[in-house]
Design an enzyme around this catalytic site. Structure first.
Site, short mmCIF file in Angstrom:
data_model
loop_
_atom_site.label_atom_id
_atom_site.label_comp_id
_atom_site.label_asym_id
_atom_site.label_seq_id
_atom_site.Cartn_x
_atom_site.Cartn_y
_atom_site.Cartn_z
N GLU A 147 -13.58 39.55 -1.37
CA GLU A 147 -12.21 40.10 -1.43
C GLU A 147 -11.39 39.49 -2.56
O GLU A 147 -10.25 39.06 -2.34
CB GLU A 147 -11.51 39.89 -0.08
CG GLU A 147 -12.19 40.58 1.05
CD GLU A 147 -11.36 40.63 2.34
OE1 GLU A 147 -10.30 40.01 2.40
OE2 GLU A 147 -11.80 41.32 3.27
N GLU B 205 -18.37 42.83 5.86
CA GLU B 205 -17.56 42.19 6.90
C GLU B 205 -17.13 43.31 7.83
O GLU B 205 -16.60 44.32 7.38
CB GLU B 205 -16.34 41.54 6.24
CG GLU B 205 -16.05 40.16 6.78
CD GLU B 205 -14.99 39.45 5.98
OE1 GLU B 205 -15.32 38.93 4.90
OE2 GLU B 205 -13.86 39.41 6.45
C1 GAL Z 1 -11.18 39.21 5.78
C2 GAL Z 1 -11.56 37.95 5.02
C3 GAL Z 1 -12.05 36.88 5.95
C4 GAL Z 1 -11.13 36.75 7.12
C5 GAL Z 1 -11.05 38.05 7.84
C6 GAL Z 1 -10.24 38.04 9.10
O1 GAL Z 1 -10.35 40.02 5.07
O2 GAL Z 1 -12.55 38.23 4.07
O3 GAL Z 1 -12.18 35.67 5.26
O4 GAL Z 1 -9.90 36.36 6.64
O5 GAL Z 1 -10.49 38.99 6.95
O6 GAL Z 1 -10.22 39.31 9.69
#
Ligand code: GAL
Length: 810
Positions: free
Chosen positions: A426, A502
């Site tokens: 990100e 993710e």
């Molecule tokens: C994402 C990020 C993670 C964590 C997660 C929480 O955007 O890459 O490190 O912050 O959100 O939902």
């Protein structure tokens, strides 16, 4: 003082530097109160610590520690807000000094004396006898320094390390100090360079595999000498299966490339993670001077835009989790057994892959993934040149990115578990037109350092990443939280290979159920600062697990997913960014102790081949709560019938066309009445296949202890994780008991940490007592080195029957 022995004259000696370090710390504001690098120093007020060491984990928790005031563009927070507990509300910020007194024998004169750090958090500077030997800012990469010139042979030496941990340098708990292993490596001036081997396999068939071994031999002999390199390959049984010898004239540096053939290779796979070993022996003018070992595996990986991922030719969906590096109550300090336990629990759930988010892990974690058959995405950075936090990696990016990226790859490239290199997560450059240039720069470095694995990155602002050319500049774009866009991206970019880097970010607190049980996205803060275990809550960018399951199941071209996260971690309490005392995350499938939340069984029912049948919530409602309670079943079966005190509440079937009914069975309004909820699962022939019960518990009567292992090694490292439960007279868990429990221990061991999985607990992890949370807590026990016998752990809670467990030492 550490006395070094000289057991070996020729080969290298590897001496772990664990015990006997002296440690002190002070705030950043104090101007040099400690001159820790000086040879002569009064250390009487210093603590004695063992390394790996995390100076912050014992606490105390406090809302003033590392408060961040900033926006979080990624999460749609555009105004500055005050984040309390974002990095765990623990005392990470400050200057730490470590000193170790070492005797270096006269017999080592003429040899190279080096020190290897697997990672120091962060901004470390290393001194030998008062002279600076080097600095290394990034806390997650490994490095090595040459101490030889500054060493006193035949006498005492002082190795000193200064660590400078800045405020606002991380989005999660980074830990603080020398939190990974350190070792002294004494070797011949002509030797295999650190991480100097690179082993790849090609033309793999049942009959044979071609193995290419590149070896970097560093040398500093005065004149050109004949250097001979013998590489021997040992098969998984330890039997020699191939050998090559090469000779070169060198005086400074030699690159060797050798080609060997392994007959009938035993492939590395997730079910059978077979490992080979290369033993590199260096001879100088015919005399053996160095030996170096490299474990490796033989396997093929392939990625296809239509057909997804294959390991050794077999289709495999990636069922992955993202992991931060902290080990809950043990903090960031490396504990191999704690890592192994985490991976065991994930494997048991059906997980086959780990994304090391968002930084290179401790090398032991990769060794474990190799040994246990877990696939890995090794990730370098959470920031590039544009920062997310004030003192984040963006301050180092320009000067260090290439060095850190190469350090990660040269250290990790021989691990068969690693299937992709991730250059970032990100990154804010997603929004910049110039982002593609940085992406191409980093991708180029990785292709140069290891062309055998694809380069990926986790993109959250996917439209920007596509428009600005970042997604096209990696081999495999990873999408963070975009199951609703996969089809569209595939349609527009049919040749892109894609996966969910993710996913979900569902939040829950173990054993906590908020009513009504309705979808709560974006999750609303609750007065108890907890999140409901009905598994319907997520931040605005997140989803339920079900939504991602459906996308992955229906779209075979998607490689799979990496759930955020396998375990709760310290810091990033979402949605409670400002609310004290929230200080750890709610995202875990497991809580911070490593105890399963309900979601564990949802993933297990979908990912593993085990029969799974699990009911939620608990069945101990009272007073005003006595109304209609939704009951949910996570199961690998297609249908199940629920009974309350013997009366059927009907059969529910999974429905392929809708979710969450596709993955969960649900009885929406069960009129509460104490007693027994029983669920019976039916197989495809409608025959009862499995049953599971949840009973109303009576008054708390006893403390019950259950160790994950009742036999551990007497090596001063091994751990037993003891789950503590408050139960009624019949041994039924009291699911709402938040009782104080105090511990004591007899025998050759020690209590190293306690925790209860409550993200709002402010009890120190080093305390000898803690309250249970939803009826449970955890105590972690470590053996003492070299002492036989057994350890007895006692747990007391007021008038309840005391709990006891015995742990034998091997
Ligand atoms: C994402 C990020 C993670 C964590 C997660 C929480 O955007 O890459 O490190 O912050 O959100 O939902």
């Amino acid at each position: 003082m550490k006395a070094m022995t000289n057991e070996e004259q020729n080969g290298r000696q590897i001496i772990p530097l664990k015990e006997g370090w002296k440690f002190t710390r002070h705030s950043l504001e104090e101007p040099e109160p400690v001159q820790g690098s000086r040879v002569h120093l009064d250390e009487s007020g210093w603590e004695t610590v063992r390394v790996p060491h995390d100076w912050a984990i014992a606490g105390p928790f406090h809302p003033d520690h590392d408060v961040h005031v900033n926006s979080v563009m990624e999460d749609g927070i555009h105004d500055n807000i005050t984040h309390v507990g974002r990095t765990g509300a623990l005392p990470i910020v400050g200057i730490g000094w470590y000193r170790l007194h070492i005797i270096i024998p006269e017999a080592w004169r003429g040899r190279l004396i080096t020190v290897e750090f697997d990672g120091v958090m962060s901004n470390s500077t290393v001194y030998m006898n008062g002279t600076e030997c080097g600095s290394w800012p990034y806390g997650y990469t490994s490095f090595t320094f040459d101490l030889t010139e500054h060493v006193t042979f035949g006498g005492e030496n002082v190795l000193a390390v200064q660590v400078c941990s800045l405020p606002s340098s991380s989005r999660w708990y980074p830990g603080a100090g020398i939190y990974r292993q350190v070792r002294l490596v004494v070797k011949s001036p002509v030797h295999v360079a650190p991480w100097g081997t690179y082993i790849t396999a090609s033309d793999i068939s049942e009959q044979c595999a071609s193995i290419r071994v590149r070896t970097n031999v560093a040398g500093s002999s005065d004149s050109a000498a004949k250097v001979e390199l013998i590489t021997q390959l040992l098969n998984p049984e330890g039997i020699l299966c191939a050998q090559a010898t090469s000779v070169q004239e060198v005086c400074a540096h030699a690159e060797f490339e050798q080609h060997l053939t392994v007959k009938r290779p035993a492939l590395w796979g997730t079910a059978h993670p077979r490992l080979y070993k290369a033993v590199s022996t260096v001879l100088l003018d015919g005399v053996e001077v160095d030996q170096y070992e490299t474990p490796f595996g033989i396997r093929t990986i392939s990625f296809d835009a239509k057909e997804g991922f294959r390991l050794n030719g077999e289709y495999m969906k990636l069922k992955g989790v993202c992991l931060h590096h902290d080990l809950g109550p043990l903090g960031a300090a490396v504990h191999v057994r704690a890592m192994e336990r985490q991976l065991e629990l994930m494997k048991e759930m059906g997980c086959n892959a780990i994304r090391m988010s968002h930084n290179p892990p401790a090398p032991e974690l990769l060794d474990l993934c190799d040994a246990m058959g877990l696939l890995v995405i090794d990730e370098a950075f959470d920031e590039w040149g544009v920062g997310k936090v004030e003192n984040g990696y963006h301050r180092l990016f320009k000067d260090w990115a290439e060095q850190d990226l190469r350090a990660m790859i040269s250290r990790d490239r021989n691990h068969p578990s690693i299937i992709m290199w991730s250059i970032g997560n990100e990154m804010r450059e997603q929004r910049l037109e110039s982002g593609a240039i940085t992406t191409a720069f980093l991708t180029g470095i990785v292709h140069d350092a290891d062309p055998t694995r694809p380069v990926t990155a986790g993109f959250s602002m996917s439209d920007d990443a596509i428009e600005n050319g970042l997604a096209a500049a990696v081999d495999i774009p990873g999408w963070n939280y975009k199951p609703h866009r996969y089809e569209e991206y595939h349609l527009h970019h049919p040749d892109w290979i894609m996966y969910g880097s993710e996913t979900a970010s569902t939040v829950s607190s173990r054993g906590v159920y908020h009513l009504p049980a309705v979808e709560d996205i974006p999750v609303e803060p609750k007065s108890d600062l907890q999140a409901s275990s009905y598994d319907l809550s997520a931040p605005p960018w997140g989803t339920t697990p079900d939504q991602e399951f459906m996308a992955q199941e229906d779209l075979p071209y998607m490689l799979g997913e990496f759930v955020w996260t396998g375990f709760d971690y310290l810091g990033e309490p979402t949605p409670y960014r400002k609310e004290w005392p929230s200080r750890s995350s709610y995202f875990g499938i497991m809580d911070l102790c490593g105890l399963p939340k309900d979601r564990y069984y949802l993933y297990q029912s979908q990912w593993s081949s085990k029969p799974v049948l699990h009911l939620l919530p608990h069945w101990n409602w009272e007073g005003h709560e006595c109304r209609e309670i939704p009951v949910v079943c996570y199961t690998s079966y297609q249908a199940a019938e629920l009974f309350l005190n013997g009366a059927s509440l009907g059969i529910r079937r999974k429905s392929a066309s809708s979710q969450p009914e596709r993955y969960r069975l649900r009885w929406n309004a069960v009129p509460y009445e104490p007693g027994c909820l029983r669920v019976v699962a039916y197989d495809e022939n409608e025959a009862p296949a499995m049953t599971h019960e949840v009973r109303t518990a009576g008054a708390p009567a006893s403390v019950q202890l259950e160790a994950d292992r009742n036999v551990i090694r007497a090596d001063g490292e091994d751990l037993s994780f003891v789950t503590v439960s408050i139960v009624d007279e019949q041994g039924i868990l009291c699911p709402r008991a938040n009782h104080p429990v105090s511990f004591c221990l007899e025998g050759p061991g020690e209590i190293v940490a306690v925790d209860n999985g409550d993200p709002t607990s402010t009890t120190s992890f080093s305390a000898m007592s803690i309250s249970t949370f939803s009826g449970k807590c955890l105590v972690i026990v470590r053996s003492r080195a070299g002492e036989a016998g057994s350890i007895v752990v006692y747990a007391n809670s007021n008038l309840l029957h005391m709990g006891k467990t015995v742990i034998s030492l091997l």
